[in-house]
Design an enzyme around this catalytic site. Sequence first.
Site, PDB file in Angstrom:
ATOM      1  N   LYS A 118       3.738  -2.716   8.779  1.00  0.00           N
ATOM      2  CA  LYS A 118       4.787  -1.755   8.403  1.00  0.00           C
ATOM      3  C   LYS A 118       6.125  -2.415   8.674  1.00  0.00           C
ATOM      4  CE  LYS A 118       6.418   2.971   9.252  1.00  0.00           C
ATOM      5  NZ  LYS A 118       6.093   4.311   9.760  1.00  0.00           N
TER       6      LYS A 118
ATOM      7  N   VAL B  19       4.834  -0.500   3.569  1.00  0.00           N
ATOM      8  CA  VAL B  19       3.612  -0.870   4.289  1.00  0.00           C
ATOM      9  C   VAL B  19       2.722  -1.741   3.393  1.00  0.00           C
ATOM     10  CG1 VAL B  19       1.608   0.014   5.539  1.00  0.00           C
ATOM     11  CG2 VAL B  19       3.778   1.273   5.615  1.00  0.00           C
TER      12      VAL B  19
ATOM     13  N   ILE C 105       0.808  -1.236   0.000  1.00  0.00           N
ATOM     14  CA  ILE C 105       0.000   0.000   0.000  1.00  0.00           C
ATOM     15  C   ILE C 105       0.831   1.271   0.000  1.00  0.00           C
ATOM     16  CG2 ILE C 105      -2.318  -0.603   0.784  1.00  0.00           C
ATOM     17  CD1 ILE C 105      -1.457  -0.203   3.625  1.00  0.00           C
ATOM     18  N   GLY C 106       2.055   1.199   0.435  1.00  0.00           N
ATOM     19  CA  GLY C 106       2.809   2.444   0.429  1.00  0.00           C
ATOM     20  C   GLY C 106       4.232   2.272   0.895  1.00  0.00           C
ATOM     21  N   LYS C 107       5.025   3.305   0.613  1.00  0.00           N
ATOM     22  CA  LYS C 107       6.442   3.271   0.966  1.00  0.00           C
ATOM     23  C   LYS C 107       6.816   4.671   1.421  1.00  0.00           C
ATOM     24  CE  LYS C 107      10.723   2.324  -1.580  1.00  0.00           C
ATOM     25  NZ  LYS C 107      11.142   3.588  -2.099  1.00  0.00           N
ATOM     26  N   GLY C 108       7.616   4.735   2.476  1.00  0.00           N
ATOM     27  CA  GLY C 108       8.090   6.028   2.927  1.00  0.00           C
ATOM     28  C   GLY C 108       9.607   6.013   3.003  1.00  0.00           C
ATOM     29  N   ARG C 109      10.153   6.947   3.798  1.00  0.00           N
ATOM     30  CA  ARG C 109      11.618   7.016   3.904  1.00  0.00           C
ATOM     31  C   ARG C 109      12.172   5.878   4.747  1.00  0.00           C
ATOM     32  NH1 ARG C 109      13.159  12.391   6.422  1.00  0.00           N
ATOM     33  NH2 ARG C 109      11.004  12.305   7.114  1.00  0.00           N
ATOM     34  N   SER C 110      11.352   5.312   5.641  1.00  0.00           N
ATOM     35  CA  SER C 110      11.908   4.325   6.567  1.00  0.00           C
ATOM     36  C   SER C 110      11.294   2.933   6.459  1.00  0.00           C
ATOM     37  CB  SER C 110      11.736   4.842   7.998  1.00  0.00           C
ATOM     38  OG  SER C 110      10.369   5.050   8.269  1.00  0.00           O
TER      39      SER C 110
ATOM     40  N   ASP D 234       6.929  15.815  11.702  1.00  0.00           N
ATOM     41  CA  ASP D 234       6.839  15.114  10.418  1.00  0.00           C
ATOM     42  C   ASP D 234       5.383  15.024   9.943  1.00  0.00           C
ATOM     43  OD1 ASP D 234       8.253  13.975   8.320  1.00  0.00           O
ATOM     44  OD2 ASP D 234       7.959  11.930   9.026  1.00  0.00           O
TER      45      ASP D 234
HETATM   46  N1  LIG Z   1      -2.015   2.078   8.696  1.00  0.00           N
HETATM   47  C1  LIG Z   1      -2.026   2.429   7.413  1.00  0.00           C
HETATM   48  N2  LIG Z   1      -3.155   2.324   6.682  1.00  0.00           N
HETATM   49  C2  LIG Z   1      -3.160   2.664   5.363  1.00  0.00           C
HETATM   50  N3  LIG Z   1      -2.082   3.133   4.682  1.00  0.00           N
HETATM   51  C3  LIG Z   1      -0.931   3.264   5.366  1.00  0.00           C
HETATM   52  C4  LIG Z   1      -0.842   2.921   6.759  1.00  0.00           C
HETATM   53  N4  LIG Z   1       0.412   3.151   7.188  1.00  0.00           N
HETATM   54  C5  LIG Z   1       1.084   3.602   6.115  1.00  0.00           C
HETATM   55  N5  LIG Z   1       0.282   3.686   5.003  1.00  0.00           N
HETATM   56  C6  LIG Z   1       0.709   4.116   3.650  1.00  0.00           C
HETATM   57  O1  LIG Z   1       2.087   3.805   3.494  1.00  0.00           O
HETATM   58  C7  LIG Z   1       2.859   5.005   3.303  1.00  0.00           C
HETATM   59  C8  LIG Z   1       4.179   4.870   4.072  1.00  0.00           C
HETATM   60  O2  LIG Z   1       3.925   4.666   5.454  1.00  0.00           O
HETATM   61  P1  LIG Z   1       4.657   5.521   6.597  1.00  0.00           P
HETATM   62  O3  LIG Z   1       4.232   4.982   7.912  1.00  0.00           O
HETATM   63  O4  LIG Z   1       4.431   6.980   6.373  1.00  0.00           O
HETATM   64  O5  LIG Z   1       6.198   5.143   6.294  1.00  0.00           O
HETATM   65  P2  LIG Z   1       7.519   6.006   6.604  1.00  0.00           P
HETATM   66  O6  LIG Z   1       7.717   5.968   8.094  1.00  0.00           O
HETATM   67  O7  LIG Z   1       8.607   5.271   5.867  1.00  0.00           O
HETATM   68  O8  LIG Z   1       7.292   7.396   6.062  1.00  0.00           O
HETATM   69  C9  LIG Z   1       1.968   6.145   3.779  1.00  0.00           C
HETATM   70  O9  LIG Z   1       2.263   7.363   3.135  1.00  0.00           O
HETATM   71  C10 LIG Z   1       0.573   5.614   3.445  1.00  0.00           C
HETATM   72  O10 LIG Z   1       0.299   5.844   2.075  1.00  0.00           O
HETATM   73 MG   LIG Z   2       5.632   8.649   6.219  1.00  0.00          MG
END
Ligand SMILES: Nc1ncnc2c1ncn2[C@@H]1O[C@H](COP(=O)(O)OP(=O)(O)O)[C@@H](O)[C@H]1O
Ligand SMILES: [Mg+2]
Length: 187
Positions: A29, A18, A10-15, A110
């Site tokens: 995550k 997910v 569903i998603g990826k961030g800097r760390s 953040d």
């Molecule tokens: N609990 C969640 N439910 C739905 N989408 C999520 C959830 N946690 C993260 N995401 C998706 O995954 C992406 C990355 O997660 P995030 O926790 O922000 O990672 P990071 O710490 O690497 O920034 C988010 O921008 C969002 O799109």
């Molecule tokens: Mg994030």
Amino acid sequence: MEKDELLEFIGKGRSAVVFKMKHTNKALKIFFPTCAQIAKEEADIYRVLEGNVYFPRLYEAGDNYLVMDYIQGVTLFDCLAQGIELNELVIQQVDKALLSAKRLGLNPSDIHLKNIILLPEGKIKIIDVARFRQTKDCRQWKDLKKAFFKFYKKNFFPKKIPVFLLNFIAFLYKKVSFSLPVVYTLF
Ligand SMILES: Nc1ncnc2c1ncn2[C@@H]1O[C@H](COP(=O)(O)OP(=O)(O)O)[C@@H](O)[C@H]1O
Ligand SMILES: [Mg+2]
């Protein structure tokens, strides 16, 4: 069942990356190896926030992963990219969420568009709370709020913004110490 049938990206961030755990309402995550230590910090903060309606509930935490509520919705970043209109209620809810976290002794940091999710019924949830204990003051949300009232709310302002432009603005804001207050004074 195969692993890829159980997890949906569903998603990826800097760390972290997910995934939605299929057939459940939970998200997994998994932190990149260089960021694994963040798992514990973020889990501790979710425990402080337990029961707060503006944040996902944490179910489980390990050395490099968290299991939490899957939030079905669209990040504010994707709302701008897709042209889903944002209103003042969204801003007010984020303010309330951050205030409630502050009352629990946290220092919300953040807070950017990819960490705020808009639910279909108009409510919001904030994810990615790992930096809620940092000591330095984070002004990202204050700047985003100013940009909302100064630009976004104006009729002439486009409600759909190309992803490359959103990423470019975020890049300038973070990397080049682009100061939004300077821009505001020009208008
Ligand atoms: N609990 C969640 N439910 C739905 N989408 C999520 C959830 N946690 C993260 N995401 C998706 O995954 C992406 C990355 O997660 P995030 O926790 O922000 O990672 P990071 O710490 O690497 O920034 C988010 O921008 C969002 O799109
Ligand atoms: Mg994030």
